[in-house]
Design a protein around this motif. Structure first.
Motif, PDB file in Angstrom:
ATOM      1  N   ASP A   1      -4.635  12.497   7.232  1.00 44.85           N
ATOM      2  CA  ASP A   1      -4.210  11.603   8.321  1.00 44.85           C
ATOM      3  C   ASP A   1      -4.697  10.179   8.086  1.00 44.85           C
ATOM      4  OD1 ASP A   1      -3.033  13.738   9.524  1.00 44.85           O
ATOM      5  OD2 ASP A   1      -4.048  13.520  11.450  1.00 44.85           O
ATOM      6  N   THR A   2      -5.938  10.050   7.642  1.00 47.91           N
ATOM      7  CA  THR A   2      -6.523   8.726   7.415  1.00 47.91           C
ATOM      8  C   THR A   2      -5.753   7.976   6.337  1.00 47.91           C
ATOM      9  OG1 THR A   2      -8.695   9.589   8.004  1.00 47.91           O
ATOM     10  CG2 THR A   2      -8.644   7.485   6.851  1.00 47.91           C
ATOM     11  N   TYR A   3      -5.414   8.671   5.266  1.00 49.24           N
ATOM     12  CA  TYR A   3      -4.664   8.042   4.181  1.00 49.24           C
ATOM     13  C   TYR A   3      -3.275   7.619   4.654  1.00 49.24           C
ATOM     14  CZ  TYR A   3      -8.216  10.441   1.361  1.00 49.24           C
ATOM     15  OH  TYR A   3      -9.397  10.894   0.839  1.00 49.24           O
ATOM     16  N   ILE A   4      -2.619   8.510   5.377  1.00 48.45           N
ATOM     17  CA  ILE A   4      -1.267   8.227   5.859  1.00 48.45           C
ATOM     18  C   ILE A   4      -1.268   7.003   6.776  1.00 48.45           C
ATOM     19  CG2 ILE A   4       0.609   9.095   7.318  1.00 48.45           C
ATOM     20  CD1 ILE A   4      -0.048  11.907   6.248  1.00 48.45           C
ATOM     21  N   ARG A   5      -2.272   6.916   7.623  1.00 51.36           N
ATOM     22  CA  ARG A   5      -2.350   5.810   8.573  1.00 51.36           C
ATOM     23  C   ARG A   5      -2.426   4.462   7.853  1.00 51.36           C
ATOM     24  NH1 ARG A   5      -6.153   7.985  11.280  1.00 51.36           N
ATOM     25  NH2 ARG A   5      -4.787   9.266  12.582  1.00 51.36           N
TER      26      ARG A   5
ATOM     27  N   ARG B   1       0.849  -1.196   0.000  1.00 48.64           N
ATOM     28  CA  ARG B   1       0.000   0.000   0.000  1.00 48.64           C
ATOM     29  C   ARG B   1       0.887   1.250   0.000  1.00 48.64           C
ATOM     30  NH1 ARG B   1      -2.434  -3.827   3.262  1.00 48.64           N
ATOM     31  NH2 ARG B   1      -4.526  -4.441   2.570  1.00 48.64           N
ATOM     32  N   LEU B   2       0.953   1.885  -1.150  1.00 50.58           N
ATOM     33  CA  LEU B   2       1.816   3.052  -1.331  1.00 50.58           C
ATOM     34  C   LEU B   2       0.974   4.314  -1.479  1.00 50.58           C
ATOM     35  CD1 LEU B   2       4.346   1.550  -3.920  1.00 50.58           C
ATOM     36  CD2 LEU B   2       4.263   1.236  -1.438  1.00 50.58           C
ATOM     37  N   ILE B   3       1.444   5.403  -0.886  1.00 48.49           N
ATOM     38  CA  ILE B   3       0.707   6.662  -0.882  1.00 48.49           C
ATOM     39  C   ILE B   3       1.503   7.734  -1.624  1.00 48.49           C
ATOM     40  CG2 ILE B   3      -0.522   8.341   0.544  1.00 48.49           C
ATOM     41  CD1 ILE B   3      -1.481   5.525   1.078  1.00 48.49           C
ATOM     42  N   MET B   4       0.840   8.421  -2.556  1.00 45.98           N
ATOM     43  CA  MET B   4       1.446   9.553  -3.260  1.00 45.98           C
ATOM     44  C   MET B   4       1.154  10.816  -2.456  1.00 45.98           C
ATOM     45  SD  MET B   4       2.562   7.976  -5.987  1.00 45.98           S
ATOM     46  CE  MET B   4       2.959   9.255  -7.186  1.00 45.98           C
ATOM     47  N   VAL B   5       2.197  11.542  -2.076  1.00 46.07           N
ATOM     48  CA  VAL B   5       2.031  12.739  -1.252  1.00 46.07           C
ATOM     49  C   VAL B   5       2.739  13.909  -1.934  1.00 46.07           C
ATOM     50  CG1 VAL B   5       2.461  13.760   1.008  1.00 46.07           C
ATOM     51  CG2 VAL B   5       1.932  11.334   0.847  1.00 46.07           C
ATOM     52  N   GLY B   6       2.106  15.078  -1.906  1.00 44.23           N
ATOM     53  CA  GLY B   6       2.727  16.255  -2.500  1.00 44.23           C
ATOM     54  C   GLY B   6       1.687  17.316  -2.798  1.00 44.23           C
ATOM     55  N   SER B   7       2.144  18.505  -3.139  1.00 47.85           N
ATOM     56  CA  SER B   7       1.242  19.608  -3.462  1.00 47.85           C
ATOM     57  C   SER B   7       0.477  19.312  -4.750  1.00 47.85           C
ATOM     58  CB  SER B   7       2.039  20.911  -3.628  1.00 47.85           C
ATOM     59  OG  SER B   7       2.780  21.206  -2.475  1.00 47.85           O
TER      60      SER B   7
ATOM     61  N   GLU C   1       6.260  20.105   5.640  1.00 51.14           N
ATOM     62  CA  GLU C   1       5.081  19.944   6.493  1.00 51.14           C
ATOM     63  C   GLU C   1       4.444  18.566   6.287  1.00 51.14           C
ATOM     64  OE1 GLU C   1       0.673  22.010   7.164  1.00 51.14           O
ATOM     65  OE2 GLU C   1       2.265  23.112   6.131  1.00 51.14           O
ATOM     66  N   LEU C   2       4.402  18.116   5.034  1.00 54.23           N
ATOM     67  CA  LEU C   2       3.799  16.817   4.746  1.00 54.23           C
ATOM     68  C   LEU C   2       4.603  15.682   5.374  1.00 54.23           C
ATOM     69  CD1 LEU C   2       2.805  17.370   1.008  1.00 54.23           C
ATOM     70  CD2 LEU C   2       1.267  17.234   2.972  1.00 54.23           C
ATOM     71  N   TYR C   3       5.926  15.793   5.323  1.00 56.53           N
ATOM     72  CA  TYR C   3       6.772  14.760   5.922  1.00 56.53           C
ATOM     73  C   TYR C   3       6.600  14.733   7.432  1.00 56.53           C
ATOM     74  CZ  TYR C   3      10.896  11.944   6.992  1.00 56.53           C
ATOM     75  OH  TYR C   3      11.740  10.959   7.454  1.00 56.53           O
ATOM     76  N   GLU C   4       6.510  15.915   8.037  1.00 60.81           N
ATOM     77  CA  GLU C   4       6.283  15.983   9.484  1.00 60.81           C
ATOM     78  C   GLU C   4       4.942  15.358   9.851  1.00 60.81           C
ATOM     79  OE1 GLU C   4       8.263  16.922  11.965  1.00 60.81           O
ATOM     80  OE2 GLU C   4       9.851  17.136  10.471  1.00 60.81           O
ATOM     81  N   GLN C   5       3.945  15.544   8.987  1.00 59.98           N
ATOM     82  CA  GLN C   5       2.635  14.957   9.232  1.00 59.98           C
ATOM     83  C   GLN C   5       2.712  13.429   9.181  1.00 59.98           C
ATOM     84  OE1 GLN C   5      -0.432  16.178   6.492  1.00 59.98           O
ATOM     85  NE2 GLN C   5      -2.073  15.276   7.694  1.00 59.98           N
ATOM     86  N   ILE C   6       3.466  12.906   8.224  1.00 63.27           N
ATOM     87  CA  ILE C   6       3.641  11.448   8.126  1.00 63.27           C
ATOM     88  C   ILE C   6       4.304  10.908   9.395  1.00 63.27           C
ATOM     89  CG2 ILE C   6       4.875   9.606   6.907  1.00 63.27           C
ATOM     90  CD1 ILE C   6       4.500  11.269   4.340  1.00 63.27           C
ATOM     91  N   LEU C   7       5.361  11.572   9.837  1.00 62.68           N
ATOM     92  CA  LEU C   7       6.063  11.128  11.046  1.00 62.68           C
ATOM     93  C   LEU C   7       5.128  11.142  12.256  1.00 62.68           C
ATOM     94  CD1 LEU C   7       9.539  12.909  10.773  1.00 62.68           C
ATOM     95  CD2 LEU C   7       8.963  10.549  10.183  1.00 62.68           C
ATOM     96  N   ARG C   8       4.308  12.176  12.334  1.00 64.48           N
ATOM     97  CA  ARG C   8       3.402  12.297  13.475  1.00 64.48           C
ATOM     98  C   ARG C   8       2.336  11.193  13.452  1.00 64.48           C
ATOM     99  NH1 ARG C   8       0.661  16.389  12.064  1.00 64.48           N
ATOM    100  NH2 ARG C   8      -1.368  15.383  11.864  1.00 64.48           N
ATOM    101  N   VAL C   9       1.741  10.977  12.279  1.00 62.37           N
ATOM    102  CA  VAL C   9       0.661   9.994  12.172  1.00 62.37           C
ATOM    103  C   VAL C   9       1.184   8.570  12.349  1.00 62.37           C
ATOM    104  CG1 VAL C   9      -1.062   8.992  10.617  1.00 62.37           C
ATOM    105  CG2 VAL C   9      -0.760  11.477  10.720  1.00 62.37           C
ATOM    106  N   LYS C  10       2.325   8.276  11.728  1.00 59.99           N
ATOM    107  CA  LYS C  10       2.869   6.919  11.805  1.00 59.99           C
ATOM    108  C   LYS C  10       3.534   6.651  13.151  1.00 59.99           C
ATOM    109  CE  LYS C  10       2.526   4.476   8.747  1.00 59.99           C
ATOM    110  NZ  LYS C  10       1.376   3.621   8.357  1.00 59.99           N
TER     111      LYS C  10
ATOM    112  N   LEU D   1      -2.429   4.864  -3.622  1.00 65.85           N
ATOM    113  CA  LEU D   1      -3.419   5.884  -3.297  1.00 65.85           C
ATOM    114  C   LEU D   1      -2.865   7.235  -3.714  1.00 65.85           C
ATOM    115  CD1 LEU D   1      -6.187   6.453  -1.976  1.00 65.85           C
ATOM    116  CD2 LEU D   1      -4.963   6.911   0.146  1.00 65.85           C
ATOM    117  N   ASP D   2      -3.530   7.834  -4.692  1.00 66.96           N
ATOM    118  CA  ASP D   2      -3.121   9.130  -5.231  1.00 66.96           C
ATOM    119  C   ASP D   2      -3.922  10.203  -4.503  1.00 66.96           C
ATOM    120  OD1 ASP D   2      -2.354  11.290  -6.764  1.00 66.96           O
ATOM    121  OD2 ASP D   2      -3.598  10.733  -8.489  1.00 66.96           O
ATOM    122  N   THR D   3      -3.299  10.864  -3.538  1.00 68.33           N
ATOM    123  CA  THR D   3      -4.012  11.843  -2.710  1.00 68.33           C
ATOM    124  C   THR D   3      -4.017  13.214  -3.359  1.00 68.33           C
ATOM    125  OG1 THR D   3      -2.038  12.478  -1.448  1.00 68.33           O
ATOM    126  CG2 THR D   3      -3.322  10.600  -0.634  1.00 68.33           C
ATOM    127  N   ALA D   4      -5.008  14.009  -2.987  1.00 68.44           N
ATOM    128  CA  ALA D   4      -5.102  15.378  -3.487  1.00 68.44           C
ATOM    129  C   ALA D   4      -4.126  16.270  -2.741  1.00 68.44           C
ATOM    130  CB  ALA D   4      -6.528  15.900  -3.314  1.00 68.44           C
ATOM    131  N   GLY D   5      -3.560  17.228  -3.454  1.00 66.30           N
ATOM    132  CA  GLY D   5      -2.602  18.129  -2.816  1.00 66.30           C
ATOM    133  C   GLY D   5      -3.220  19.412  -2.329  1.00 66.30           C
TER     134      GLY D   5
END
Length: 206
Positions: A76-80, A12-18, A102-111, A63-67
């Motif tokens: 958060d739900t997607y990252i989890r 399960r891979l997540i695409m993250v970015g603006s 900011e996105l990387y910090e969010q990943i660290l926080r959620v995971k 999972l291709d997330t919206a930026g």
């Protein structure tokens, strides 16, 4: 006694970015060998396909997330749910590079897993070299500070597109619970293809 079926691993891979950095273009190029110029942003799109990873049939779930900022609250739900992350920025857009902090910090926080997160920093749109704003050295330094790899891609030319998805699955693999499997067949009954000695191990879509 019933024969046990082989369990196919799912990555399960997540695409993250603006928004606009090419997350969807990378995903669609990898999945369908298509380059999409204009893509209507949505909350999230999920794609799944069977691939051969180093001689083993696995499922890749992208999972291709919206930026867009208005979707940040549900990220958060997607990252989890994600096992590995492609942190994508546009090499012609310095702001998209900074947004990843900011996105990387969010990943660290959620995971909540320290800094040992399976991820790759991806600099996309390198086909637009004349418009480049983010130097290679700066991107490589950022990846080193996060203790992850940096790979440059072009969704348009497909440069390194297969590579980033395959490499991320290889990074994720040690984090997955190993499943002891018996027999050389897949769930569909087909035999897996052996890797020829001396050949570079491949990652291909079935």
């Amino acid at each position: 006694m019933a024969a046990s079926n082989k369990t196919t691993a799912v990555y399960r891979l997540i695409m993250v970015g603006s928004g606009g950095v090419g997350k969807s273009a990378l995903t669609l190029q990898y999945m369908y060998d298509e380059f999409v110029v204009d893509y209507e942003p949505t909350k999230a799109d999920s794609y799944r396909k069977a691939v051969m990873l180093d001689g083993e049939e696995v499922q890749i779930d992208i999972l291709d997330t919206a930026g867009q900022e208005n979707y940040a609250a549900i990220r958060d739900t997607y990252i989890r749910s994600g096992e590995g992350f492609l942190l994508v920025f546009d090499v012609t857009d310095a702001e998209s590079f900074q947004d990843l902090n900011e996105l990387y910090e969010q990943i660290l926080r959620v995971k909540n897993g320290g800094t040992n997160i399976p991820a790759i920093l991806v600099g996309n749109k390198i086909d637009l070299a004349e418009r480049r704003k983010v130097p290679l050295e700066e991107a490589e330094q950022k990846a080193r500070s996060w203790s992850i790899r940096y790979i440059e891609t072009s969704a348009k030319t497909k440069h390194n597109v297969d590579k980033v998805f395959c490499e991320l699955m290889r990074i994720v693999r040690p984090f997955k619970n190993p499943v002891r499997e018996t027999g050389p067949t897949t769930t569909s009954g087909r035999q897996t293809k052996p890797i020829k000695s001396g050949k570079h191990k491949k990652c291909i879509i079935l």
